[in-house]
Design an enzyme around this catalytic site. Structure first.
Site, PDB file in Angstrom:
ATOM      1  N   ASN A   9       0.870  -1.170   0.000  1.00  0.00           N
ATOM      2  CA  ASN A   9       0.000   0.000   0.000  1.00  0.00           C
ATOM      3  C   ASN A   9       0.908   1.220   0.000  1.00  0.00           C
ATOM      4  O   ASN A   9       1.460   1.602   1.037  1.00  0.00           O
ATOM      5  CB  ASN A   9      -0.908  -0.024   1.230  1.00  0.00           C
ATOM      6  CG  ASN A   9      -1.937   1.097   1.235  1.00  0.00           C
ATOM      7  OD1 ASN A   9      -1.839   2.058   0.479  1.00  0.00           O
ATOM      8  ND2 ASN A   9      -2.921   0.989   2.104  1.00  0.00           N
ATOM      9  N   ARG A  88      -2.422  -1.924  -3.722  1.00  0.00           N
ATOM     10  CA  ARG A  88      -3.566  -1.020  -3.663  1.00  0.00           C
ATOM     11  C   ARG A  88      -3.395   0.046  -4.741  1.00  0.00           C
ATOM     12  O   ARG A  88      -2.373   0.726  -4.810  1.00  0.00           O
ATOM     13  CB  ARG A  88      -3.656  -0.339  -2.299  1.00  0.00           C
ATOM     14  CG  ARG A  88      -4.839   0.628  -2.211  1.00  0.00           C
ATOM     15  CD  ARG A  88      -4.735   1.507  -0.988  1.00  0.00           C
ATOM     16  NE  ARG A  88      -5.816   2.479  -0.933  1.00  0.00           N
ATOM     17  CZ  ARG A  88      -5.758   3.612  -0.261  1.00  0.00           C
ATOM     18  NH1 ARG A  88      -4.659   3.929   0.405  1.00  0.00           N
ATOM     19  NH2 ARG A  88      -6.786   4.435  -0.245  1.00  0.00           N
ATOM     20  N   HIS A 176     -12.205   4.459  -1.187  1.00  0.00           N
ATOM     21  CA  HIS A 176     -12.178   3.649   0.040  1.00  0.00           C
ATOM     22  C   HIS A 176     -12.854   2.292  -0.174  1.00  0.00           C
ATOM     23  O   HIS A 176     -13.313   1.662   0.782  1.00  0.00           O
ATOM     24  CB  HIS A 176     -12.845   4.386   1.216  1.00  0.00           C
ATOM     25  CG  HIS A 176     -12.050   5.531   1.745  1.00  0.00           C
ATOM     26  ND1 HIS A 176     -12.631   6.718   2.144  1.00  0.00           N
ATOM     27  CD2 HIS A 176     -10.715   5.682   1.927  1.00  0.00           C
ATOM     28  CE1 HIS A 176     -11.685   7.549   2.552  1.00  0.00           C
ATOM     29  NE2 HIS A 176     -10.517   6.948   2.428  1.00  0.00           N
ATOM     30  N   HIS A 203     -15.982   5.265   6.873  1.00  0.00           N
ATOM     31  CA  HIS A 203     -14.530   5.136   6.956  1.00  0.00           C
ATOM     32  C   HIS A 203     -13.996   6.517   7.320  1.00  0.00           C
ATOM     33  O   HIS A 203     -13.916   7.411   6.476  1.00  0.00           O
ATOM     34  CB  HIS A 203     -13.946   4.669   5.620  1.00  0.00           C
ATOM     35  CG  HIS A 203     -12.452   4.578   5.625  1.00  0.00           C
ATOM     36  ND1 HIS A 203     -11.776   3.386   5.694  1.00  0.00           N
ATOM     37  CD2 HIS A 203     -11.499   5.540   5.588  1.00  0.00           C
ATOM     38  CE1 HIS A 203     -10.472   3.607   5.689  1.00  0.00           C
ATOM     39  NE2 HIS A 203     -10.285   4.919   5.631  1.00  0.00           N
ATOM     40  N   LEU A 204     -13.659   6.689   8.595  1.00  0.00           N
ATOM     41  CA  LEU A 204     -13.252   7.997   9.096  1.00  0.00           C
ATOM     42  C   LEU A 204     -11.793   7.954   9.532  1.00  0.00           C
ATOM     43  O   LEU A 204     -11.423   7.206  10.437  1.00  0.00           O
ATOM     44  CB  LEU A 204     -14.144   8.419  10.270  1.00  0.00           C
ATOM     45  CG  LEU A 204     -15.655   8.399  10.014  1.00  0.00           C
ATOM     46  CD1 LEU A 204     -16.413   8.876  11.240  1.00  0.00           C
ATOM     47  CD2 LEU A 204     -16.024   9.240   8.794  1.00  0.00           C
ATOM     48  N   GLY A 205     -10.986   8.748   8.868  1.00  0.00           N
ATOM     49  CA  GLY A 205      -9.568   8.842   9.188  1.00  0.00           C
ATOM     50  C   GLY A 205      -9.050  10.157   8.655  1.00  0.00           C
ATOM     51  O   GLY A 205      -9.802  11.124   8.503  1.00  0.00           O
ATOM     52  N   ASN A 206      -7.765  10.220   8.350  1.00  0.00           N
ATOM     53  CA  ASN A 206      -7.245  11.446   7.731  1.00  0.00           C
ATOM     54  C   ASN A 206      -7.909  11.670   6.382  1.00  0.00           C
ATOM     55  O   ASN A 206      -8.095  12.802   5.943  1.00  0.00           O
ATOM     56  CB  ASN A 206      -5.732  11.363   7.576  1.00  0.00           C
ATOM     57  CG  ASN A 206      -5.114  12.729   7.378  1.00  0.00           C
ATOM     58  OD1 ASN A 206      -5.416  13.673   8.094  1.00  0.00           O
ATOM     59  ND2 ASN A 206      -4.244  12.848   6.387  1.00  0.00           N
ATOM     60  N   GLY A 207      -8.290  10.579   5.715  1.00  0.00           N
ATOM     61  CA  GLY A 207      -9.211  10.605   4.589  1.00  0.00           C
ATOM     62  C   GLY A 207     -10.509   9.971   5.043  1.00  0.00           C
ATOM     63  O   GLY A 207     -10.486   8.919   5.686  1.00  0.00           O
ATOM     64  N   ARG A 236      -8.203  17.838   4.128  1.00  0.00           N
ATOM     65  CA  ARG A 236      -8.987  18.066   2.912  1.00  0.00           C
ATOM     66  C   ARG A 236     -10.332  18.703   3.251  1.00  0.00           C
ATOM     67  O   ARG A 236     -10.953  18.354   4.250  1.00  0.00           O
ATOM     68  CB  ARG A 236      -9.215  16.748   2.173  1.00  0.00           C
ATOM     69  CG  ARG A 236      -7.966  16.187   1.530  1.00  0.00           C
ATOM     70  CD  ARG A 236      -8.229  14.830   0.903  1.00  0.00           C
ATOM     71  NE  ARG A 236      -7.433  13.788   1.539  1.00  0.00           N
ATOM     72  CZ  ARG A 236      -7.608  12.493   1.323  1.00  0.00           C
ATOM     73  NH1 ARG A 236      -8.553  12.074   0.493  1.00  0.00           N
ATOM     74  NH2 ARG A 236      -6.850  11.614   1.945  1.00  0.00           N
ATOM     75  N   ASP A 278      -5.148  16.153  13.473  1.00  0.00           N
ATOM     76  CA  ASP A 278      -5.218  14.922  14.254  1.00  0.00           C
ATOM     77  C   ASP A 278      -6.326  15.018  15.294  1.00  0.00           C
ATOM     78  O   ASP A 278      -6.317  15.926  16.141  1.00  0.00           O
ATOM     79  CB  ASP A 278      -3.871  14.668  14.931  1.00  0.00           C
ATOM     80  CG  ASP A 278      -3.877  13.400  15.763  1.00  0.00           C
ATOM     81  OD1 ASP A 278      -3.985  12.315  15.170  1.00  0.00           O
ATOM     82  OD2 ASP A 278      -3.798  13.512  16.996  1.00  0.00           O
ATOM     83  N   GLY A 325     -12.866   6.455  13.186  1.00  0.00           N
ATOM     84  CA  GLY A 325     -14.058   5.645  13.393  1.00  0.00           C
ATOM     85  C   GLY A 325     -13.873   4.567  14.443  1.00  0.00           C
ATOM     86  O   GLY A 325     -14.791   4.245  15.194  1.00  0.00           O
ATOM     87  N   GLU A 326     -12.668   4.011  14.514  1.00  0.00           N
ATOM     88  CA  GLU A 326     -12.403   2.922  15.462  1.00  0.00           C
ATOM     89  C   GLU A 326     -12.039   3.417  16.857  1.00  0.00           C
ATOM     90  O   GLU A 326     -12.414   2.803  17.854  1.00  0.00           O
ATOM     91  CB  GLU A 326     -11.256   2.053  14.932  1.00  0.00           C
ATOM     92  CG  GLU A 326     -11.578   1.303  13.654  1.00  0.00           C
ATOM     93  CD  GLU A 326     -10.343   0.666  13.052  1.00  0.00           C
ATOM     94  OE1 GLU A 326      -9.461   0.228  13.830  1.00  0.00           O
ATOM     95  OE2 GLU A 326     -10.236   0.619  11.810  1.00  0.00           O
ATOM     96  N   GLU A 354      -7.747  -3.302   5.048  1.00  0.00           N
ATOM     97  CA  GLU A 354      -7.647  -3.266   3.590  1.00  0.00           C
ATOM     98  C   GLU A 354      -6.639  -4.278   3.068  1.00  0.00           C
ATOM     99  O   GLU A 354      -6.817  -4.859   1.992  1.00  0.00           O
ATOM    100  CB  GLU A 354      -7.265  -1.851   3.147  1.00  0.00           C
ATOM    101  CG  GLU A 354      -8.333  -0.816   3.413  1.00  0.00           C
ATOM    102  CD  GLU A 354      -7.791   0.597   3.473  1.00  0.00           C
ATOM    103  OE1 GLU A 354      -8.300   1.447   2.732  1.00  0.00           O
ATOM    104  OE2 GLU A 354      -6.872   0.839   4.277  1.00  0.00           O
TER     105      GLU A 354
END
Length: 372
Positions: A9, A88, A176, A203-207, A236, A278, A325-326, A354
């Site tokens: 990845n 990926r 995603h 799917h919640l993260g930096n993206g 973003r 962050d 999200g986690e 992933e």
């Protein structure tokens, strides 16, 4: 000797890898190279075993990072034999709707999609090129983030613009997909009734993005032509009025490149808070700016979920995955609290994986090729 599948990845400055046993896809090892192009570091581990760390040469590129991965694998050559390398790839366009073995034609097709994902696609393809040089005898298999959404009809894929632009590729794709495919696979295995029902996955993260699913299939998603659209993210902006972009270019005399940098790198939680992209940092900070950014993020995610519930005709469950999200329970709670008008539904957290999804897809390609 154990036959293995290697997953790669590649990001702009990182290369993550995992090693899975072909039989049963048991994870054997993993790691990542970070700060590629600068003060690069390489970390690797054996599952339930030791971790190693190496400093790479200054300015090391993706090829050098992959050589470190291969050197780590060759140290275990008496135990493992790679039978496939799964990569990926963010964008497969309309042609690639499932995993494929990489050929020169496939690579040419994917390079043509670079303008649609300029911050991701070139790095994904650089890893494939490096893999072909370092491990030429092992098949490379491309796994696409767009593929999970490939079944969408025109009601979902079209922008409200003239048809000739849609036909030229200006359309909604969605991303995603590998993460959402893993959510669907996990639901199929562990929660079959929900898998058959109406699920919104976040799917919640930096993206970040959200996806409406039923029967384990994508019905709609918040990202569209690019990874910039939808809900706000770490740096973003998410969705923004196109008129605002034109205003920035005209009134503030910003170039297209300057606007792109601002929307991709200086916006989102960072731009809203003025502090950080962050979430953990913002939660610890507790200032007005930090609270505003988190409240804004939660509202936009809740609004997106409500919109996707319209597509599904209701909601049976909401699944959270990705770093935020986690791990950020308070953010999940802020989102769920605003969805009370939708009635009762289950809430689940499914850890992102992933890489295992990529290994599953690579295995399917190997089996398909063997059957042929």
């Amino acid at each position: 000797m154990t036959e293995t599948i290697l997953t790669l990845n590649a990001g702009s400055s990182s290369l993550k890898f995992r090693v899975f046993a072909r039989d049963g896809l048991r994870e054997l090892a993993g790691g990542k190279a970070t700060r590629i192009g600068g003060a690069a570091q390489f970390n690797a581990y054996i599952t339930d075993g030791p971790t190693t760390q190496t400093t790479l040469a200054p300015g090391a590129d993706h090829h050098a990072a992959l050589e470190s991965v291969i050197a780590f694998l060759k140290a275990h050559a008496s135990e493992w034999q790679s039978v496939a390398i799964a990569h990926r790839v963010v964008h497969g366009g309309t042609r690639y709707t499932g995993p494929v073995r990489v050929t020169p034609q496939v690579l040419t097709d994917l390079e043509a999609l670079n303008p649609l994902a300029p911050l991701h696609q070139p790095h994904n393809l650089a890893a494939i090129a490096a893999s072909e040089r370092v491990e030429a005898d092992v098949p490379d298999i491309a796994c696409f983030d767009t593929a999970f959404h490939a079944g969408h009809g025109p009601m979902t894929t079209r922008f409200a613009i003239p048809a000739e632009f849609h036909e030229a590729g200006v359309r909604r794709y969605g991303f995603h997909g590998l993460s959402y495919a893993w959510v669907a696979e996990s639901l199929r295995r562990d929660h079959p009734a929900l898998h058959a029902g109406r699920v919104i996955a976040a799917h919640l993260g930096n993206g970040s993005s959200l996806c409406a699913m039923s029967q384990g299939q994508s019905r709609d998603t918040t990202m569209s032509m690019s990874t910039l659209d939808g809900v706000p993210m770490g740096t973003r902006s998410g969705a923004i009025d196109p008129g605002a972009v034109m205003h920035l270019m005209r009134a503030h005399r910003m170039s297209a490149a300057e606007v792109e940098t601002m929307l991709y790198d200086r916006s989102g939680l960072l731009g809203l808070s003025g502090i950080s992209n962050d979430v953990a940092t913002l939660l610890d900070d507790g200032s007005d700016g930090a609270r505003f950014a988190l409240d804004y993020f939660a509202r936009r995610c809740a609004q997106a979920a409500a919109s996707l519930a319209v597509v599904l005709g209701g909601i049976d469950a909401m699944v959270f995955t990705g770093g935020i999200g986690e791990h950020a329970s308070s953010v999940r709670e802020r989102i769920i609290a605003q969805l009370a008008p939708l009635g009762d539904f289950r809430t689940l957290v499914i850890p992102a994986n992933e890489e295992r999804m990529m290994a599953l897809e690579a295995l399917s390609v190997l089996e398909r090729d063997h059957a042929a």
